[in-house]
Design a protein around this motif. Structure first.
Motif, PDB file in Angstrom:
ATOM      1  N   LYS A  44       0.869  -1.260  -0.151  1.00 54.50           N
ATOM      2  CA  LYS A  44       0.249  -0.101   0.038  1.00 54.50           C
ATOM      3  C   LYS A  44       1.001   1.200   0.055  1.00 54.50           C
ATOM      4  CE  LYS A  44      -3.951  -2.122   2.331  1.00 54.50           C
ATOM      5  NZ  LYS A  44      -4.762  -2.358   3.310  1.00 54.50           N
ATOM      6  N   LEU A  45       1.918   1.154   0.696  1.00 54.27           N
ATOM      7  CA  LEU A  45       2.844   2.376   0.584  1.00 54.27           C
ATOM      8  C   LEU A  45       3.420   2.392  -0.533  1.00 54.27           C
ATOM      9  CD1 LEU A  45       4.630   1.926   4.218  1.00 54.27           C
ATOM     10  CD2 LEU A  45       2.822   3.532   3.552  1.00 54.27           C
ATOM     11  N   TYR A  46       4.047   1.172  -1.402  1.00 54.71           N
ATOM     12  CA  TYR A  46       4.609   1.368  -2.587  1.00 54.71           C
ATOM     13  C   TYR A  46       3.674   1.604  -3.928  1.00 54.71           C
ATOM     14  CZ  TYR A  46       6.878  -1.313  -6.577  1.00 54.71           C
ATOM     15  OH  TYR A  46       7.156  -1.828  -7.491  1.00 54.71           O
ATOM     16  N   GLU A  47       2.180   1.213  -3.746  1.00 55.10           N
ATOM     17  CA  GLU A  47       1.625   1.355  -4.872  1.00 55.10           C
ATOM     18  C   GLU A  47       1.609   2.846  -5.631  1.00 55.10           C
ATOM     19  OE1 GLU A  47      -2.761  -0.661  -6.123  1.00 55.10           O
ATOM     20  OE2 GLU A  47      -2.532   0.156  -3.990  1.00 55.10           O
ATOM     21  N   PRO A  48       1.382   3.912  -4.844  1.00 62.29           N
ATOM     22  CA  PRO A  48       1.201   5.180  -5.379  1.00 62.29           C
ATOM     23  C   PRO A  48       2.293   5.491  -6.460  1.00 62.29           C
ATOM     24  CG  PRO A  48       0.749   5.237  -3.131  1.00 62.29           C
ATOM     25  CD  PRO A  48       1.390   3.836  -3.280  1.00 62.29           C
ATOM     26  N   TYR A  49       3.478   4.969  -6.038  1.00 65.23           N
ATOM     27  CA  TYR A  49       4.619   5.334  -6.899  1.00 65.23           C
ATOM     28  C   TYR A  49       4.870   4.679  -8.227  1.00 65.23           C
ATOM     29  CZ  TYR A  49       5.273   7.802  -2.430  1.00 65.23           C
ATOM     30  OH  TYR A  49       5.158   8.552  -1.385  1.00 65.23           O
ATOM     31  N   ILE A  50       4.172   3.447  -8.384  1.00 67.86           N
ATOM     32  CA  ILE A  50       4.310   2.578  -9.449  1.00 67.86           C
ATOM     33  C   ILE A  50       4.133   3.666 -10.608  1.00 67.86           C
ATOM     34  CG2 ILE A  50       3.358   0.813 -10.742  1.00 67.86           C
ATOM     35  CD1 ILE A  50       2.995  -0.637  -7.981  1.00 67.86           C
ATOM     36  N   LYS A  51       2.865   4.401 -10.525  1.00 70.25           N
ATOM     37  CA  LYS A  51       2.483   5.186 -11.754  1.00 70.25           C
ATOM     38  C   LYS A  51       3.411   6.156 -12.166  1.00 70.25           C
ATOM     39  CE  LYS A  51       0.352   8.871 -10.708  1.00 70.25           C
ATOM     40  NZ  LYS A  51       0.428  10.216 -11.064  1.00 70.25           N
ATOM     41  N   ASN A  52       4.222   6.735 -11.276  1.00 70.25           N
ATOM     42  CA  ASN A  52       5.502   7.840 -11.668  1.00 70.25           C
ATOM     43  C   ASN A  52       6.472   6.915 -12.143  1.00 70.25           C
ATOM     44  OD1 ASN A  52       4.728   8.932  -8.524  1.00 70.25           O
ATOM     45  ND2 ASN A  52       4.711  10.523 -10.155  1.00 70.25           N
ATOM     46  N   HIS A  53       6.697   5.781 -12.029  1.00 67.35           N
ATOM     47  CA  HIS A  53       7.945   4.849 -12.430  1.00 67.35           C
ATOM     48  C   HIS A  53       7.444   4.500 -13.931  1.00 67.35           C
ATOM     49  CE1 HIS A  53      11.235   2.010 -12.810  1.00 67.35           C
ATOM     50  NE2 HIS A  53      10.449   1.152 -12.975  1.00 67.35           N
TER      51      HIS A  53
ATOM     52  N   GLU B 177       9.492  11.206  -5.665  1.00 71.18           N
ATOM     53  CA  GLU B 177       8.602  10.102  -6.006  1.00 71.18           C
ATOM     54  C   GLU B 177       9.336   8.786  -6.569  1.00 71.18           C
ATOM     55  OE1 GLU B 177       7.780  13.082  -6.963  1.00 71.18           O
ATOM     56  OE2 GLU B 177       5.891  13.606  -6.359  1.00 71.18           O
ATOM     57  N   LEU B 178      10.350   9.213  -7.467  1.00 71.86           N
ATOM     58  CA  LEU B 178      11.025   8.177  -7.933  1.00 71.86           C
ATOM     59  C   LEU B 178      11.886   7.309  -6.908  1.00 71.86           C
ATOM     60  CD1 LEU B 178      11.863   9.955 -11.443  1.00 71.86           C
ATOM     61  CD2 LEU B 178      10.327   7.805 -10.801  1.00 71.86           C
ATOM     62  N   TYR B 179      12.482   8.223  -5.905  1.00 72.07           N
ATOM     63  CA  TYR B 179      13.252   7.437  -4.887  1.00 72.07           C
ATOM     64  C   TYR B 179      12.378   6.827  -3.980  1.00 72.07           C
ATOM     65  CZ  TYR B 179      15.698   7.318  -0.436  1.00 72.07           C
ATOM     66  OH  TYR B 179      16.327   6.950   0.714  1.00 72.07           O
ATOM     67  N   ARG B 180      11.448   7.036  -3.751  1.00 74.57           N
ATOM     68  CA  ARG B 180      10.413   6.499  -2.788  1.00 74.57           C
ATOM     69  C   ARG B 180       9.801   5.022  -3.489  1.00 74.57           C
ATOM     70  NH1 ARG B 180       8.267  11.382  -2.217  1.00 74.57           N
ATOM     71  NH2 ARG B 180       8.670  12.476  -0.327  1.00 74.57           N
ATOM     72  N   TYR B 181       9.735   5.041  -4.774  1.00 70.50           N
ATOM     73  CA  TYR B 181       9.317   3.963  -5.580  1.00 70.50           C
ATOM     74  C   TYR B 181      10.775   2.965  -5.407  1.00 70.50           C
ATOM     75  CZ  TYR B 181       9.128   0.628  -9.596  1.00 70.50           C
ATOM     76  OH  TYR B 181       8.992  -0.483 -10.055  1.00 70.50           O
ATOM     77  N   ASP B 182      11.909   3.514  -5.691  1.00 69.35           N
ATOM     78  CA  ASP B 182      13.039   2.415  -5.366  1.00 69.35           C
ATOM     79  C   ASP B 182      13.077   1.899  -4.213  1.00 69.35           C
ATOM     80  OD1 ASP B 182      13.842   3.001  -8.039  1.00 69.35           O
ATOM     81  OD2 ASP B 182      14.965   4.487  -7.582  1.00 69.35           O
ATOM     82  N   PHE B 183      12.876   2.896  -3.040  1.00 70.11           N
ATOM     83  CA  PHE B 183      13.003   2.625  -1.762  1.00 70.11           C
ATOM     84  C   PHE B 183      11.997   1.431  -0.950  1.00 70.11           C
ATOM     85  CE2 PHE B 183      11.577   3.184   2.639  1.00 70.11           C
ATOM     86  CZ  PHE B 183      12.577   2.997   3.518  1.00 70.11           C
ATOM     87  N   TYR B 184      10.483   1.657  -1.336  1.00 63.58           N
ATOM     88  CA  TYR B 184       9.744   0.828  -1.220  1.00 63.58           C
ATOM     89  C   TYR B 184       9.650  -0.510  -1.960  1.00 63.58           C
ATOM     90  CZ  TYR B 184       7.403   4.362   1.554  1.00 63.58           C
ATOM     91  OH  TYR B 184       7.221   5.348   2.629  1.00 63.58           O
TER      92      TYR B 184
ATOM     93  N   ALA C 291      12.485  -1.780  -2.776  1.00 64.77           N
ATOM     94  CA  ALA C 291      13.582  -2.626  -2.266  1.00 64.77           C
ATOM     95  C   ALA C 291      13.286  -3.182  -0.919  1.00 64.77           C
ATOM     96  CB  ALA C 291      14.934  -1.599  -1.942  1.00 64.77           C
ATOM     97  N   LYS C 292      12.107  -2.373  -0.156  1.00 66.48           N
ATOM     98  CA  LYS C 292      11.707  -2.796   1.014  1.00 66.48           C
ATOM     99  C   LYS C 292      10.998  -4.206   1.070  1.00 66.48           C
ATOM    100  CE  LYS C 292       8.970  -1.225   5.194  1.00 66.48           C
ATOM    101  NZ  LYS C 292       8.325  -0.210   5.580  1.00 66.48           N
ATOM    102  N   ILE C 293      10.152  -4.089  -0.072  1.00 63.92           N
ATOM    103  CA  ILE C 293       9.120  -5.259  -0.392  1.00 63.92           C
ATOM    104  C   ILE C 293      10.084  -6.519  -0.712  1.00 63.92           C
ATOM    105  CG2 ILE C 293       7.361  -6.338  -2.007  1.00 63.92           C
ATOM    106  CD1 ILE C 293       6.091  -3.559  -1.718  1.00 63.92           C
ATOM    107  N   LYS C 294      11.129  -6.272  -1.460  1.00 62.22           N
ATOM    108  CA  LYS C 294      11.729  -7.455  -1.904  1.00 62.22           C
ATOM    109  C   LYS C 294      12.571  -8.099  -0.718  1.00 62.22           C
ATOM    110  CE  LYS C 294      12.815  -6.755  -6.898  1.00 62.22           C
ATOM    111  NZ  LYS C 294      13.943  -6.893  -7.702  1.00 62.22           N
ATOM    112  N   ASP C 295      13.085  -7.172  -0.039  1.00 59.55           N
ATOM    113  CA  ASP C 295      13.807  -7.885   1.344  1.00 59.55           C
ATOM    114  C   ASP C 295      12.848  -8.620   2.384  1.00 59.55           C
ATOM    115  OD1 ASP C 295      16.111  -6.374   0.749  1.00 59.55           O
ATOM    116  OD2 ASP C 295      15.849  -4.861   1.816  1.00 59.55           O
ATOM    117  N   VAL C 296      11.551  -8.142   2.347  1.00 59.34           N
ATOM    118  CA  VAL C 296      10.551  -8.572   3.142  1.00 59.34           C
ATOM    119  C   VAL C 296      10.091 -10.110   2.753  1.00 59.34           C
ATOM    120  CG1 VAL C 296       8.216  -8.512   4.062  1.00 59.34           C
ATOM    121  CG2 VAL C 296       9.843  -6.403   4.343  1.00 59.34           C
TER     122      VAL C 296
END
Length: 97
Positions: free
Chosen positions: A37-46, A67-74, A76-81
């Motif tokens: 849910k945190l990651y989803e809004p930034y997919i559009k920007n990417h 927004e592009l930084y947050r996309y990468d951050f979230y 990577a966070k999901i991939k780590d989880v």
């Protein structure tokens, strides 16, 4: 009578262990959903970034740097989880064992 009690206790212990595993799996999946849910809004920007080319893309990247930084951050966070690389789908489970 005592043998029945022993069998029931063993069955109960097995069900309790299985219930514990299911609860852990549910909390894991709920955590993934919260992260998504945190990651989803930034997919559009990417997607918009990669649809552009040349100068327009560079301009877009400068305008939407946060927004592009947050996309990468979230992402990577999901991939780590994620602990398993298989797709996460609902499977009917036989509760009786």
């Amino acid at each position: 009578m005592m043998a029945d009690k022993v069998l029931l206790d063993e069955e109960y212990d097995g069900l309790a262990e299985r219930r514990k595993e299911m609860i852990e799996r549910m909390s894991y999946l709920e955590g993934l959903l919260d992260d998504y849910k945190l990651y989803e809004p930034y997919i559009k920007n990417h997607k918009e970034q990669w649809a552009l080319k040349g100068i327009a893309r560079k301009k877009y990247e400068r305008q939407h740097m946060g927004e592009l930084y947050r996309y990468d951050f979230y992402r990577a966070k999901i991939k780590d989880v994620i602990i398993c690389k298989e797709s996460i789908i609902f499977k009917a489970q036989n509760i009786s064992g």
